[in-house]
Design a protein around this motif. Structure first.
Motif, PDB file in Angstrom:
ATOM      1  N   CYS A 287       0.846  -1.187   0.000  1.00  0.00           N
ATOM      2  CA  CYS A 287       0.000   0.000   0.000  1.00  0.00           C
ATOM      3  C   CYS A 287       0.883   1.240   0.000  1.00  0.00           C
ATOM      4  CB  CYS A 287      -0.902   0.002   1.231  1.00  0.00           C
ATOM      5  SG  CYS A 287      -1.945   1.462   1.277  1.00  0.00           S
TER       6      CYS A 287
ATOM      7  N   CYS B 182      -1.559   6.337   5.235  1.00  0.00           N
ATOM      8  CA  CYS B 182      -2.477   6.936   6.213  1.00  0.00           C
ATOM      9  C   CYS B 182      -1.683   7.076   7.510  1.00  0.00           C
ATOM     10  CB  CYS B 182      -3.689   6.042   6.426  1.00  0.00           C
ATOM     11  SG  CYS B 182      -4.604   5.770   4.904  1.00  0.00           S
TER      12      CYS B 182
ATOM     13  N   CYS C 166      -1.429   4.119  10.136  1.00  0.00           N
ATOM     14  CA  CYS C 166      -1.385   2.729   9.674  1.00  0.00           C
ATOM     15  C   CYS C 166       0.033   2.200   9.487  1.00  0.00           C
ATOM     16  CB  CYS C 166      -2.165   2.614   8.371  1.00  0.00           C
ATOM     17  SG  CYS C 166      -2.252   0.928   7.775  1.00  0.00           S
TER      18      CYS C 166
ATOM     19  N   ARG D 249      -6.053  10.946   4.956  1.00  0.00           N
ATOM     20  CA  ARG D 249      -6.850  10.036   4.137  1.00  0.00           C
ATOM     21  C   ARG D 249      -7.103  10.567   2.727  1.00  0.00           C
ATOM     22  NH1 ARG D 249      -7.703   4.887   4.744  1.00  0.00           N
ATOM     23  NH2 ARG D 249      -9.888   4.976   4.165  1.00  0.00           N
TER      24      ARG D 249
ATOM     25  N   PRO E 145       1.917   0.088   5.281  1.00  0.00           N
ATOM     26  CA  PRO E 145       2.962   0.397   4.291  1.00  0.00           C
ATOM     27  C   PRO E 145       4.364   0.024   4.780  1.00  0.00           C
ATOM     28  CG  PRO E 145       1.427   2.222   4.479  1.00  0.00           C
ATOM     29  CD  PRO E 145       1.101   1.275   5.599  1.00  0.00           C
TER      30      PRO E 145
ATOM     31  N   ASN F 105      -0.503   4.358   0.416  1.00  0.00           N
ATOM     32  CA  ASN F 105      -1.298   5.503   0.864  1.00  0.00           C
ATOM     33  C   ASN F 105      -0.744   6.241   2.078  1.00  0.00           C
ATOM     34  OD1 ASN F 105      -3.203   5.475  -1.155  1.00  0.00           O
ATOM     35  ND2 ASN F 105      -4.361   3.853  -0.172  1.00  0.00           N
TER      36      ASN F 105
ATOM     37  N   HIS G  18      -9.729   1.172  -1.084  1.00  0.00           N
ATOM     38  CA  HIS G  18      -9.689   2.534  -0.537  1.00  0.00           C
ATOM     39  C   HIS G  18     -10.765   3.318  -1.285  1.00  0.00           C
ATOM     40  CE1 HIS G  18      -8.417   6.619   0.338  1.00  0.00           C
ATOM     41  NE2 HIS G  18      -7.565   6.144   1.241  1.00  0.00           N
TER      42      HIS G  18
HETATM   43  S1  SF4 Z   1      -5.353   2.244   6.191  1.00  0.00           S
HETATM   44 FE1  SF4 Z   1      -4.337   3.521   4.607  1.00  0.00          FE
HETATM   45  S2  SF4 Z   1      -2.149   2.988   4.691  1.00  0.00           S
HETATM   46 FE2  SF4 Z   1      -3.280   1.387   5.808  1.00  0.00          FE
HETATM   47  S3  SF4 Z   1      -3.620  -0.233   4.304  1.00  0.00           S
HETATM   48 FE3  SF4 Z   1      -5.443   1.070   4.290  1.00  0.00          FE
HETATM   49  S4  SF4 Z   1      -5.075   2.595   2.694  1.00  0.00           S
HETATM   50 FE4  SF4 Z   1      -3.071   1.617   3.180  1.00  0.00          FE
END
Ligand code: SF4
Length: 514
Positions: A151, A155, A158, A299, A161, A153, A260
């Motif tokens: 991932c 966030c 989280c 987000r 990643p 993203n 997402h």
């Molecule tokens: S919460 Fe955000 S960073 Fe974590 S897996 Fe989901 S999209 Fe990826």
């Protein structure tokens, strides 16, 4: 994801001659596949390691010492702590499964020790295990197929990643081949899997011509953005893959997780709406109903953009069921923000919600830069309030299902009783029904055939007869197919009003208790 990874791991080990032991006591190698998303999952693994330590001690001295490996996300994150347990021999990250046979071999050669830890937690930018044939449960109705990993993203709360690495997608051709093979083997449902599944982009066929808008924000749902600008030129995007799979196996149900919301472009929503075999339940993790908190979470959307996406999905597919993830008590969350989340839970109309109180995860942006300043008792109070609102909404939504007709895929006997079968609607709702004889045909144009017992993997038309906050009870009407049910009703979900106008020959006289 972890179950699917375990199947991939079994595939790799099978290629190297390993066979599955019936229980841990009979095994020469014990591998724990772990998740690091929440602290609780990690605590469970440490307690499991305690049990394995005891088992190791009682091992018959005539046998080779048992080799204990911890693999997956937690392995990457807590490698040092794991070795300190004095029970773990091997640690391998989620991208290092291929190195396990070699690590196990080194263990059997006595090549582990203080200065020689058997470890591989290297994250890859390419590994998708595309060529590995997962070893699944024989005769399963449903199968998971991994289509992308990682991932991008980031966030702020989280850990994924950091434990799973960057996004990479498996070639579409290999996914299609696996799905077709599953279909030939009698599997009735496929779950396309990925950490950020609808961000899928197969770049393996780089000769494909660019469509020109791949790198632009129009690739995302309107009002959504990402700090990361993925390479999209010439890629096969998620919508295209989904459509290809739907067309290839029209009598197989298709689900996907975990998406997402930003990647629910109009094109993706239209593909889902167009194909009856793509399930009409969308996971749209909102995380919060407050724009201020969403910004802190990084987000990439506002509450308004999220609401508008829900509206677009419902306008296109009125029958759609939505699910979500919510975190309460995130850094800096005020009472007003929390009220925003409760409002979202009331208005979005979720059929499933995974609700959590925020807990800090090391390495993340939030852990490094934000204050975990909501007291634990306030987090718990807010969590209970969120659960209460969600359950109220869910009960009302389930009650509204009574008298509706659904196409259910039978999974098998329920855990409640062998005389009760369970399955799921196309909207992902859990349904229970008596294990009784039903007509082996359904449509009015079909000749009435003999009654037969429903089997796992059968599609059956059902009427919902009662509902609770957690499940639906149904009366099965007859065995059918996706094509037949949709030809007859125009959809895999029939409203109570339309179900009341059922074609002649389908009326059900009475509902029996089982
Ligand atoms: S919460 Fe955000 S960073 Fe974590 S897996 Fe989901 S999209 Fe990826």
């Amino acid at each position: 994801m972890n179950s699917s990874d375990t199947e991939i791991l079994r595939g790799i080990l099978a290629q190297h001659g390993f066979t599955r032991a019936d229980d841990p006591a009979g095994a020469d190698v014990i591998l724990l596949n772990t998740c690091a998303i929440r602290e609780k999952a990690e605590q469970k693994i440490f307690s499991r390691l305690g049990e394995i330590k005891a088992l190791k001690k009682t091992r018959d001295s005539e046998r080779m010492p048992v080799c204990v490996g911890v693999i997956g996300c937690m392995a990457e994150r807590l490698k040092d702590q794991l070795f300190e347990q004095k029970v773990v021999d091997i640690v391998a990250g989620p991208d290092a499964f291929r190195s396990l046979p070699g690590l196990i071999h080194l263990f059997t050669q006595g090549r582990d020790g203080e200065d020689n830890d058997l470890i591989n937690v290297q994250l890859s930018t390419e590994e998708t295990y595309a060529d590995v044939r997962p070893v699944r449960e024989v005769g399963a109705v449903s199968a998971a197929v991994s289509i992308m990993r990682g991932c991008n993203n980031m966030c702020s709360f989280c850990i994924v990643p950091f434990t799973r690495g960057r996004e990479r997608s498996r070639p579409a051709a290999s996914i299609l081949a696996e799905v077709k093979q599953l279909h030939e083997e009698g599997c009735k449902e496929v779950l396309l899997l990925g950490q950020n599944v609808n961000s899928y982009a197969d770049l393996s066929g780089s000769e494909r011509a660019s469509t020109g808008n791949e790198a632009s924000t129009s690739y995302y749902a309107e009002g959504f953005s990402s700090v990361y600008k993925p390479r999209r030129e010439g890629a096969i995007p998620f919508g295209e893959l989904l459509e290809a799979v739907a067309k290839a196996v029209p009598e197989m149900r298709i689900r996907f997780t975990s998406p997402h919301p930003k990647d629910f472009s109009d094109e993706v929503l239209q593909v889902i709406a167009k194909h009856s075999n793509i399930c009409k339940n969308l996971h749209m993790p909102a995380q919060s109903g407050s724009t201020r908190v969403l910004s802190g979470m990084k987000r990439g959307y506002t509450r308004e953009a999220y609401d508008a996406l829900v509206e677009r999905a419902r306008a296109l597919m009125p029958e759609i069921a939505l699910s979500t993830d919510i975190i309460v008590g995130f850094c800096g969350e005020e009472e007003e923000d929390h009220q925003g989340t409760l409002d979202l839970l009331r208005t979005a109309g979720y059929d499933q919600a995974f609700l959590f109180a925020y807990s800090k995860r090391d390495k993340t942006h939030a852990a490094r830069h934000l204050q975990d300043d909501v007291p634990q008792d306030v987090k718990m109070r807010r969590l209970n309030e969120a659960i209460h609102v969600y359950k109220e909404v869910l009960t009302a939504r389930n009650q509204a299902e009574v008298s509706c007709r659904h196409l259910v895929l039978v999974e098998g006997p329920s855990r409640r009783s062998p005389s009760i079968l369970t399955g799921r609607t196309c909207t992902g709702k859990r349904v229970f029904m008596c294990d009784e004889e039903v007509s082996s045909s359904y449509g009015p144009s079909q000749p009435r055939r003999s009654a037969a017992r429903m089997q796992p993997g059968d599609y059956v038309a059902v009427d919902i007869i009662s509902a609770t906050g957690s499940a639906l009870q149904a009366k099965a009407l007859g065995v059918t197919s996706i094509a037949e049910f949709v030809d007859l009703h125009g959809s895999t979900v029939v409203s109570a009003q339309d179900a009341a106008c059922q074609p002649p020959g389908l009326a059900v006289a009475a509902y029996a208790e089982c």
